[in-house]
Write a protein that holds these residues in place. Structure first.
Motif: not given
Length: 118
Positions: A3-20
């Motif tokens: 089950x995906x929530x807003x927390x999952x989306x925010x975690x994904x965005x922060x992870x991509x931000x760290x990679x970038x």
């Protein structure tokens, strides 16, 4: 099914931000490869947690914890410990470099003043 929530989306965005951010810093030549590796590990970890939130249930079972949230906290604290240790070591190295540069600058300034007096 997870089950995906807003927390999952925010975690994904922060992870991509760290990679970038890690890629961008290394690409500009402002930092060494260790920072990229650290950013990549943390970023990939966040992306993994965002995409596979139930993966920590297995880690919780392996660590002998009954709740998935405790496993996430344990792993997060260990990662934070590594990051803070790296940053403290990096700050120490930068402080030493700054001290050496200040000494060299003082010596050069002294030599320049002596040459002007002659």
């Amino acid at each position: 099914m997870a089950e995906y929530t807003l927390v999952n989306l925010m975690t994904f965005v922060v992870g991509l931000g760290l990679l970038f951010n890690g890629y961008y810093i290394v690409r500009r030549g402002r930092e060494d490869i260790a920072l990229f590796v650290l950013s990549a590990i943390v970023g990939l970890g966040l992306v993994f947690v965002a995409l596979v939130p139930n993966a920590f249930q297995g880690i919780a079972t392996l660590l002998g914890l009954e709740w998935q949230a405790r496993a996430i906290l344990v792993i997060s604290n260990l990662v934070l410990f590594v990051v803070v240790t790296y940053l403290f070591n990096r700050i120490g190295k930068l402080y030493d470099q700054q001290s050496r540069l200040n000494e060299e600058l003082s010596l050069l300034k002294n030599d320049l003043e002596e040459q002007r007096d002659d």
